[in-house]
Design a protein around this motif. Structure first.
Motif, PDB file in Angstrom:
ATOM      1  N   SER A 155       0.793  -1.149  -0.083  1.00 30.58           N
ATOM      2  CA  SER A 155      -0.010   0.141   0.204  1.00 30.58           C
ATOM      3  C   SER A 155       1.044   1.132  -0.004  1.00 30.58           C
ATOM      4  N   ALA A 156       0.332   2.381  -0.788  1.00 35.80           N
ATOM      5  CA  ALA A 156       1.077   3.495  -0.417  1.00 35.80           C
ATOM      6  C   ALA A 156       1.424   4.127   0.780  1.00 35.80           C
ATOM      7  N   THR A 157       0.378   3.979   1.786  1.00 29.67           N
ATOM      8  CA  THR A 157       0.541   4.240   3.162  1.00 29.67           C
ATOM      9  C   THR A 157       1.917   3.722   3.697  1.00 29.67           C
ATOM     10  N   ASN A 158       2.150   2.219   3.606  1.00 35.64           N
ATOM     11  CA  ASN A 158       2.974   1.503   4.091  1.00 35.64           C
ATOM     12  C   ASN A 158       4.305   2.021   3.558  1.00 35.64           C
ATOM     13  N   PHE A 159       4.269   2.210   2.282  1.00 36.74           N
ATOM     14  CA  PHE A 159       5.463   2.704   1.580  1.00 36.74           C
ATOM     15  C   PHE A 159       6.099   4.057   1.986  1.00 36.74           C
ATOM     16  N   CYS A 160       5.238   4.706   2.261  1.00 35.02           N
ATOM     17  CA  CYS A 160       5.700   6.202   2.858  1.00 35.02           C
ATOM     18  C   CYS A 160       6.069   6.361   4.260  1.00 35.02           C
ATOM     19  N   TYR A 161       5.701   5.509   4.888  1.00 35.42           N
ATOM     20  CA  TYR A 161       6.380   5.179   6.337  1.00 35.42           C
ATOM     21  C   TYR A 161       7.652   4.362   6.467  1.00 35.42           C
ATOM     22  N   SER A 162       7.688   3.415   5.262  1.00 33.70           N
ATOM     23  CA  SER A 162       8.896   2.814   5.009  1.00 33.70           C
ATOM     24  C   SER A 162      10.054   3.904   4.504  1.00 33.70           C
ATOM     25  N   GLN A 163       9.675   4.827   3.492  1.00 36.10           N
ATOM     26  CA  GLN A 163      10.623   5.552   3.062  1.00 36.10           C
ATOM     27  C   GLN A 163      11.152   6.714   3.917  1.00 36.10           C
ATOM     28  N   LEU A 164      10.099   7.162   5.009  1.00 35.83           N
ATOM     29  CA  LEU A 164      10.500   7.851   6.023  1.00 35.83           C
ATOM     30  C   LEU A 164      11.617   7.363   6.934  1.00 35.83           C
ATOM     31  N   ALA A 165      11.262   6.020   7.225  1.00 40.84           N
ATOM     32  CA  ALA A 165      12.099   5.364   8.192  1.00 40.84           C
ATOM     33  C   ALA A 165      13.471   5.308   7.455  1.00 40.84           C
ATOM     34  N   ASP A 183      18.793  14.767  23.754  1.00 41.71           N
ATOM     35  CA  ASP A 183      19.035  16.363  24.310  1.00 41.71           C
ATOM     36  C   ASP A 183      19.893  16.244  25.821  1.00 41.71           C
ATOM     37  N   ASN A 184      20.924  16.374  25.746  1.00 40.97           N
ATOM     38  CA  ASN A 184      21.892  16.462  27.300  1.00 40.97           C
ATOM     39  C   ASN A 184      21.516  15.231  27.503  1.00 40.97           C
ATOM     40  N   GLY A 185      21.643  14.118  26.897  1.00 40.48           N
ATOM     41  CA  GLY A 185      21.495  12.776  27.536  1.00 40.48           C
ATOM     42  C   GLY A 185      20.128  12.390  27.596  1.00 40.48           C
ATOM     43  N   GLN A 186      19.228  13.152  27.376  1.00 36.53           N
ATOM     44  CA  GLN A 186      17.749  12.578  27.493  1.00 36.53           C
ATOM     45  C   GLN A 186      17.333  12.165  26.327  1.00 36.53           C
ATOM     46  N   GLU A 187      16.598  11.004  26.295  1.00 34.96           N
ATOM     47  CA  GLU A 187      15.976  10.505  25.028  1.00 34.96           C
ATOM     48  C   GLU A 187      14.493  11.181  24.839  1.00 34.96           C
ATOM     49  N   GLN A 188      14.509  11.622  23.551  1.00 35.15           N
ATOM     50  CA  GLN A 188      13.042  12.273  23.302  1.00 35.15           C
ATOM     51  C   GLN A 188      12.685  11.304  22.069  1.00 35.15           C
ATOM     52  N   THR A 189      11.348  10.806  22.236  1.00 38.56           N
ATOM     53  CA  THR A 189      10.979   9.737  21.168  1.00 38.56           C
ATOM     54  C   THR A 189       9.592  10.358  20.549  1.00 38.56           C
ATOM     55  N   ILE A 190      10.063  10.116  19.128  1.00 34.86           N
ATOM     56  CA  ILE A 190       8.627  10.626  18.215  1.00 34.86           C
ATOM     57  C   ILE A 190       8.350   9.530  17.622  1.00 34.86           C
ATOM     58  N   PRO A 191       7.137   9.232  17.222  1.00 37.91           N
ATOM     59  CA  PRO A 191       6.517   8.141  16.333  1.00 37.91           C
ATOM     60  C   PRO A 191       6.521   8.668  15.159  1.00 37.91           C
ATOM     61  N   LEU A 192       6.855   7.835  13.955  1.00 40.01           N
ATOM     62  CA  LEU A 192       6.854   8.110  12.609  1.00 40.01           C
ATOM     63  C   LEU A 192       5.598   8.668  12.192  1.00 40.01           C
ATOM     64  N   ASN A 193       4.401   8.283  12.760  1.00 40.99           N
ATOM     65  CA  ASN A 193       3.060   8.714  12.088  1.00 40.99           C
ATOM     66  C   ASN A 193       2.832  10.225  12.678  1.00 40.99           C
ATOM     67  N   SER A 194       3.602  10.694  13.640  1.00 42.24           N
ATOM     68  CA  SER A 194       3.458  11.948  13.998  1.00 42.24           C
ATOM     69  C   SER A 194       4.423  13.193  13.477  1.00 42.24           C
ATOM     70  N   ILE A 195       5.543  12.406  12.705  1.00 42.54           N
ATOM     71  CA  ILE A 195       6.226  13.384  12.007  1.00 42.54           C
ATOM     72  C   ILE A 195       5.776  14.258  10.669  1.00 42.54           C
ATOM     73  N   THR A 196       5.581  15.501  10.852  1.00 41.63           N
ATOM     74  CA  THR A 196       5.450  16.400   9.749  1.00 41.63           C
ATOM     75  C   THR A 196       6.553  16.844   8.955  1.00 41.63           C
ATOM     76  N   ALA A 197       7.798  17.189   9.760  1.00 43.07           N
ATOM     77  CA  ALA A 197       8.792  17.588   8.701  1.00 43.07           C
ATOM     78  C   ALA A 197      10.123  17.178   9.916  1.00 43.07           C
ATOM     79  N   ILE A 198      11.235  17.272   9.059  1.00 47.80           N
ATOM     80  CA  ILE A 198      12.652  17.145   9.558  1.00 47.80           C
ATOM     81  C   ILE A 198      13.614  18.194   9.314  1.00 47.80           C
ATOM     82  N   TYR A 199      14.021  18.816  10.186  1.00 46.80           N
ATOM     83  CA  TYR A 199      14.828  20.012   9.611  1.00 46.80           C
ATOM     84  C   TYR A 199      16.462  19.432  10.098  1.00 46.80           C
ATOM     85  N   THR A 200      17.335  19.313   9.492  1.00 43.35           N
ATOM     86  CA  THR A 200      18.590  18.634   9.754  1.00 43.35           C
ATOM     87  C   THR A 200      19.581  19.588  10.343  1.00 43.35           C
TER      88      THR A 200
END
Length: 369
Positions: free
Chosen positions: A176-186, A236-253
């Motif tokens: 499915s295109a949805t599955n592919f999009c998440y695979s592409q993001l990963a 961030d200063n030794g603290q893990e911050q976890t974001i699920p892929l289905n919540s991500i709208t953009a990544i600035y490098t």
């Protein structure tokens, strides 16, 4: 559940009394022993539609009974055809091999001019999952005394046409295109971790109140049974911050970064039909002709820049040199506003900058050095 009705126009039968004759133009197909045609076997070729699943919950063959000889019930058995055949040329002498299944129906005189149903779910699922080649099916009646004639598309009255009723639960398939999009993001996130391990990246998320999370890219976490990672972890200063892929709208490098020419993208499979396929493929085609754009994504995340990369499932905004790239998955996009005119596009491109922000917050704007 979803239901699909499949027409079956490709039918014929073979006759031991006329072993070299093809009967594909006949209005009915014969199963059993007929006084004129003797031993008869019906053959059907069924073209299954593209489905978003590789199994169905039920598959019911619907056949209209036009003739039923004798007073005793006639047991009609569904057989798996084991080799290809040419419907318009096959004869009794050239009939394909077949193997009986557990699917059958007892036809009586009370069924005349009515539709009988045969459950062939197991056979159809074996076609869908590839364990058995779909060469069609054969209908046999081996009682030696009766014949049943079923209607075909040649009978010229649609209620008597043979049909296959498929019912399935609408679970997206792997392609499915949805599955592919998440695979592409990963796939992209894994490379961001490799190419920018010490950069402070910003991950924008969706929600009623959009937010951004900053940190150094650390890990793409996956469960033991997952095909792809589903949680992007930044530190961030030794603290893990976890974001699920289905919540991500953009990544600035990050400030001062440049798009790496080593980035790769997943090959595009043949998507299963569906609205997600329509959206993903249409984004790709639409943006092929665009240059500078404003993109709104998630609830209130706004990005502006030049389309540096347009891939299925992912858009990269940057300047013409790949500076300060922003990776945007296409599924959360809510609006795209292209440059209004060629002159505006030229003016936008000349800025040589990319910006992304959460609306109502201070905008992050980067001008390459």
């Amino acid at each position: 559940m979803s239901t699909v009705v499949v027409d079956i126009p490709s039918t014929t039968f073979v006759s031991s009394a006329q072993p070299t004759i093809n009967f594909s133009v006949y209005p009915t197909i014969y199963s059993g022993t007929d006084t004129q045609y003797q031993n008869c076997i019906s053959l059907m070729q069924i073209a299954l539609p593209s489905l978003p699943v590789n199994f169905v919950d039920s598959a019911v063959l619907q056949l209209a009974v036009i003739v039923k000889s004798g007073t005793n019930p006639s047991t009609v058995v569904v057989n798996t055809v084991m080799e290809p055949f040419n419907r318009t040329a096959v004869t009794y002498n050239t009939q394909p091999a077949y193997t009986p299944t557990q699917s059958q129906v007892n036809v009586t005189t009370n069924d005349l001019y009515k539709t009988v149903e045969i459950d062939i779910t197991a056979l159809v699922n074996s076609w869908l999952n590839g364990t058995v080649a779909n060469n069609g099916l054969a209908l046999t009646n081996s009682d030696g005394t009766t014949v049943v004639q079923f209607g075909t598309d040649n009978i010229s009255w649609e209620p008597y046409f043979p049909k296959l009723m498929l019912t399935y639960t609408g679970t997206p398939s792997e392609n499915s295109a949805t599955n592919f999009c998440y695979s592409q993001l990963a796939h992209i996130i894994q490379q961001i971790i490799i190419f920018y391990p010490t950069n402070t990246v910003t991950v924008f998320t969706k929600g009623l109140t959009a937010s951004s999370i900053t940190g150094t890219p650390y890990q793409l976490f996956a469960s033991p049974v997952a095909k792809n990672g589903a949680l992007f972890i930044v530190m961030d200063n030794g603290q893990e911050q976890t974001i699920p892929l289905n919540s991500i709208t953009a990544i600035y490098t990050g400030d001062g970064t440049v798009y790496s020419p080593s980035f790769t993208y997943l090959p595009v499979p043949t998507f299963t039909p569906g609205y997600d396929t329509d959206i993903v493929t249409t984004y790709y085609e639409y943006l092929n002709s665009k240059t500078d754009v404003d993109i709104y994504t998630g609830s209130n995340v706004h990005a502006t820049g030049t389309i540096y990369k347009n891939e299925y499932g992912i858009i990269v905004l940057s300047d013409g040199s790949g500076n300060t790239p922003v990776f945007i998955p296409v599924l959360p996009i809510t609006a795209i506003i292209p440059a209004a005119s060629p002159s505006l596009a030229k003016a936008e491109s000349s800025k040589s900058q990319v910006s992304i922000n959460v609306e109502n917050q201070i905008e992050k704007e980067v001008t390459p050095k």
